[in-house]
Design a protein around this motif. Structure first.
Motif, PDB file in Angstrom:
ATOM      1  N   ARG A 107       0.973  -1.365  -0.008  1.00  0.00           N
ATOM      2  CA  ARG A 107       0.073   0.052  -0.169  1.00  0.00           C
ATOM      3  C   ARG A 107       0.897   1.191   0.095  1.00  0.00           C
ATOM      4  N   HIS A 108       0.346   2.454  -0.794  1.00  0.00           N
ATOM      5  CA  HIS A 108       1.158   3.162  -0.976  1.00  0.00           C
ATOM      6  C   HIS A 108       0.703   4.318   0.292  1.00  0.00           C
ATOM      7  N   ASN A 109       1.823   5.368   0.318  1.00  0.00           N
ATOM      8  CA  ASN A 109       1.326   6.631   1.400  1.00  0.00           C
ATOM      9  C   ASN A 109       0.890   6.178   2.690  1.00  0.00           C
ATOM     10  N   VAL A 110       1.548   5.243   3.428  1.00  0.00           N
ATOM     11  CA  VAL A 110       1.329   4.782   4.436  1.00  0.00           C
ATOM     12  C   VAL A 110       2.387   5.223   5.630  1.00  0.00           C
ATOM     13  N   LYS A 111       2.171   5.850   6.690  1.00  0.00           N
ATOM     14  CA  LYS A 111       2.991   6.086   7.684  1.00  0.00           C
ATOM     15  C   LYS A 111       3.034   5.177   8.935  1.00  0.00           C
ATOM     16  N   PHE A 112       4.052   5.103   9.716  1.00  0.00           N
ATOM     17  CA  PHE A 112       3.846   4.489  11.219  1.00  0.00           C
ATOM     18  C   PHE A 112       3.674   5.788  11.944  1.00  0.00           C
ATOM     19  N   HIS A 113       2.986   5.427  13.216  1.00  0.00           N
ATOM     20  CA  HIS A 113       2.707   6.225  14.140  1.00  0.00           C
ATOM     21  C   HIS A 113       3.953   7.449  14.353  1.00  0.00           C
ATOM     22  N   ASP A 114       4.964   7.169  14.277  1.00  0.00           N
ATOM     23  CA  ASP A 114       6.297   8.128  14.516  1.00  0.00           C
ATOM     24  C   ASP A 114       6.560   9.000  13.416  1.00  0.00           C
ATOM     25  N   GLY A 115       5.790   8.845  12.078  1.00  0.00           N
ATOM     26  CA  GLY A 115       5.853   9.729  11.052  1.00  0.00           C
ATOM     27  C   GLY A 115       7.003   8.925   9.898  1.00  0.00           C
ATOM     28  N   THR A 116       7.356   7.954  10.354  1.00  0.00           N
ATOM     29  CA  THR A 116       8.349   7.227   9.445  1.00  0.00           C
ATOM     30  C   THR A 116       7.578   6.550   8.240  1.00  0.00           C
ATOM     31  N   LYS A 117       8.049   6.355   7.054  1.00  0.00           N
ATOM     32  CA  LYS A 117       7.448   5.758   6.042  1.00  0.00           C
ATOM     33  C   LYS A 117       7.208   4.325   5.899  1.00  0.00           C
ATOM     34  N   PHE A 118       6.305   3.754   5.855  1.00  0.00           N
ATOM     35  CA  PHE A 118       6.026   2.390   5.439  1.00  0.00           C
ATOM     36  C   PHE A 118       6.324   1.931   4.024  1.00  0.00           C
ATOM     37  N   ASN A 119       7.318   1.171   3.934  1.00  0.00           N
ATOM     38  CA  ASN A 119       7.795   0.633   2.438  1.00  0.00           C
ATOM     39  C   ASN A 119       8.276  -0.800   2.424  1.00  0.00           C
ATOM     40  N   ALA A 120       8.816  -1.213   1.433  1.00  0.00           N
ATOM     41  CA  ALA A 120       9.084  -2.431   1.354  1.00  0.00           C
ATOM     42  C   ALA A 120      10.601  -2.703   2.242  1.00  0.00           C
ATOM     43  N   LYS A 121      11.281  -1.722   2.439  1.00  0.00           N
ATOM     44  CA  LYS A 121      12.445  -1.885   3.294  1.00  0.00           C
ATOM     45  C   LYS A 121      12.097  -2.239   4.749  1.00  0.00           C
ATOM     46  N   ALA A 122      11.027  -1.621   5.161  1.00  0.00           N
ATOM     47  CA  ALA A 122      10.351  -1.760   6.410  1.00  0.00           C
ATOM     48  C   ALA A 122       9.874  -3.141   6.504  1.00  0.00           C
ATOM     49  N   VAL A 123       9.267  -3.697   5.571  1.00  0.00           N
ATOM     50  CA  VAL A 123       8.754  -4.923   5.514  1.00  0.00           C
ATOM     51  C   VAL A 123       9.833  -5.892   5.707  1.00  0.00           C
ATOM     52  N   CYS A 124      11.049  -5.992   4.944  1.00  0.00           N
ATOM     53  CA  CYS A 124      12.061  -6.862   5.240  1.00  0.00           C
ATOM     54  C   CYS A 124      12.934  -6.676   6.372  1.00  0.00           C
ATOM     55  N   ALA A 125      12.794  -5.510   7.118  1.00  0.00           N
ATOM     56  CA  ALA A 125      13.476  -5.269   8.024  1.00  0.00           C
ATOM     57  C   ALA A 125      12.872  -5.882   9.324  1.00  0.00           C
ATOM     58  N   ASN A 126      11.317  -6.073   9.247  1.00  0.00           N
ATOM     59  CA  ASN A 126      10.830  -6.907  10.228  1.00  0.00           C
ATOM     60  C   ASN A 126      10.782  -8.504  10.010  1.00  0.00           C
ATOM     61  N   PHE A 127      10.841  -8.825   8.867  1.00  0.00           N
ATOM     62  CA  PHE A 127      11.001 -10.353   8.530  1.00  0.00           C
ATOM     63  C   PHE A 127      12.345 -10.700   9.108  1.00  0.00           C
TER      64      PHE A 127
END
Length: 559
Positions: A107-127
């Motif tokens: 999904r595009h234009n999604v932000k975490f509650h701390d204002g940082t961006k949700f993206n593919a790098k964030a997904v891989c960081a969690n996995f």
């Protein structure tokens, strides 16, 4: 254990009080009665206990997930009121023909509650975070769900851990991610709907020590502040504060990517006692609560200002038998336990027509259930005969644990269940030593770690509509809770998990259920139909079979 199994989890109150003292100071109106001027935008809801932690990767109990489900989202979610998966942070996905490669469009234009961006790098960081957990994080009390679904880690530090399911995650641009697994896995996609696999802010986790933890006397504890004071996701509500023993405050996230929550604030209060929860609803101190005692449903529905909602049945209550403790490694002794538990009387006496006796671990609604499993009706004489055939002198001592300070969907009053089972076991050749522990912080961790006696009361509410989420989680690999190695059971559950043909999976799980009930690693005793209670002015609440519900559609309206 979402319900608590084994599927679960804990932390010391002293530590929690110290950390949570840093939480936001609540105004006097927060705990006010619901007829306060702000009541139409604030929902006060009662659970049965505090969460364990608020880092969903490190918990497996329903009280924790009740909170984290509002703060976090995964790549997929479940449709309200069902076990069907729906898009969440992933808008679509494709599975390669090899069954081991998943491509997710994000999904595009999604932000975490701390204002940082949700993206593919964030997904891989969690996995990759889960995959690279080490040291105390590889303990079952820390990462129960990861181990149940993904198996082992990048570097397994124990020979009891299985080879990892996960292989890699690659960001293909900003909004596409490819996840590869080492083997086919039928339930992999629906398992991603679990709150345990929600996507968390990498920046917040790094800032507040999410990967800091230690084992104390064999139990995992986070030592950073993230899991207590800084949980950061993308969900419709953001964390406000946590005062242990009193309340958790969640505030509407104004930057949410989807339809905004109708409530401006949700307050979740831990009220362990069934009668106290009902009284709080009647006096207006709360607007709703979970885990209604079966005997109270009639009086609630008879009140013109109140109502009940039914949760679809999707659980199992059972008695663990720990085979690491002699003489329970002997099949005859486990059979004696099964025949010595008066399950029918417990269901009849304490569930008030809202449960059936469980003959196996799968609820009847799930594919793979079969009526051909061995049955163990209450038979004290047969129990004594089996104990004597195992070369034991009567009575046989048994350390039997049950939890305090909690009510679960599958176990409304643990003390009553325990006392009835204790009495029937005493009539069946056993000498019971009772042992109790508070649900939080100790009980579930002891169950998961295999330190909750010879027998213990526990249960499970399913997370998604697949038999692997029941028997696969319980018996697919070695678990300290049950303390056994049985390659025949492990192998057939692995085959069923990796099979993608539906009819073949049904047959394999039916065979597995028969094997399990012959081997008796535990004794199932109830499938229940839980209820929730609300003021009639509460609208839009949809109970999920999994026991983890969404608050964002809820609002207040006329009766």
């Amino acid at each position: 254990m979402k319900g608590a199994n084994v599927r679960g989890k804990g932390v010391r109150l002293g530590l929690l009080f110290g950390v949570c003292a840093l939480a936001l100071t609540l105004s006097g109106s927060v705990g006010a009665r619901t007829n306060h001027a702000a009541a139409n935008t604030t929902l006060v809801f009662a659970g049965a206990a505090d969460p364990t932690y608020l880092d969903p990767a490190l918990v497996s109990d329903g009280e924790s997930f009740r909170v984290t489900e509002q703060i976090f989202e995964g790549l997929v979610g479940i449709k309200p009121g069902t076990t069907s998966i729906r898009p969440a942070l992933a808008t679509s996905w494709k599975v390669a023909p090899d069954g081991k490669t998943y491509v997710f469009s994000l999904r595009h234009n999604v932000k975490f509650h701390d204002g940082t961006k949700f993206n593919a790098k964030a997904v891989c960081a969690n996995f990759n975070r889960w995959y690279n957990f080490s040291g105390p994080f590889q303990d079952a009390s820390a990462t129960y769900y990861y181990q149940a679904i993904f198996g082992g880690f990048h570097h397994n530090e124990s020979n009891t851990l299985s080879p990892p399911l996960y292989k890699s995650c690659a960001a293909n641009g900003t909004y596409k991610v490819t996840i590869r697994t080492n083997r086919r896995n039928g339930p992999f996609l629906p398992a991603l709907s679990l709150s345990a696999f929600a996507i968390q802010s990498p920046a917040a986790m790094a800032k507040y020590g999410a990967n800091q933890g230690e084992l104390r006397s064999g139990t995992f504890y986070p030592t950073g502040s993230y899991a207590f004071s800084h949980p950061t996701g993308t969900g419709p509500f953001k964390f406000g504060s946590w005062t242990v023993g009193q309340r958790i405050v969640l505030d509407r996230f104004s930057g949410y990517w989807g339809k905004k929550a109708k409530l401006s604030r949700v307050i979740i209060r831990p009220i362990a006692n069934n009668e106290a929860r009902l009284q709080a609803l009647r006096t207006g101190e709360i607007n709703g609560y979970d885990l209604v005692a079966p005997q109270d449903i009639g009086s609630i529905n008879g009140d013109s200002k109140l109502k009940t909602l039914n949760r679809p049945p999707f659980n199992v209550a059972y008695v663990t038998i720990n085979q690491a403790h002699s003489p329970f490694d002997k099949l005859a002794v486990r059979q004696a336990v099964a025949y010595g538990l008066d399950r029918a009387s417990v269901v009849r006496s304490f569930y008030f027509g809202r449960a059936v006796v469980a003959q196996e671990f799968l609820p009847p609604q799930i594919f793979g259930w079969t009526n051909k499993v061995p049955k163990y009706p209450y038979n004290p004489n047969k129990s004594k005969q089996l104990l004597q055939s195992a070369g034991l002198s009567l009575p046989v001592k048994v350390d039997f644990w049950y939890p305090t300070g909690v009510s679960r969907p599958y176990m409304p009053n643990p003390a009553l269940n325990f006392q009835a089972f204790s009495d029937s076991l005493e009539k069946s050749g056993f000498k019971v030593t009772p042992h109790t522990a508070p649900w939080r912080p100790d009980y579930v961790k002891h169950v998961n770690d295999g330190t909750a006696g010879d027998l213990n009361l526990i249960g499970w509410t399913g997370d998604y509509g697949d038999p692997d989420n029941f028997v696969g989680v319980f018996f697919g690999n070695y678990s300290p809770q049950f303390g056994f190695h049985n390659d025949a059971i492990f192998n057939i559950l692995k085959r069923a998990q990796e099979e993608v043909n539906y009819k073949k999976r049904v047959k394999l799980y039916q065979q597995a259920n028969i094997m399990i009930m012959k081997f008796l690693p535990a004794v199932p005793y109830a499938h229940s139909r839980p209820a929730l209670a609300f003021q009639k002015t509460v609208k839009g609440y949809v109970p999920n079979p999994t026991g983890t519900d969404y608050f964002f559609p809820v609002y207040f309206g006329g009766q």
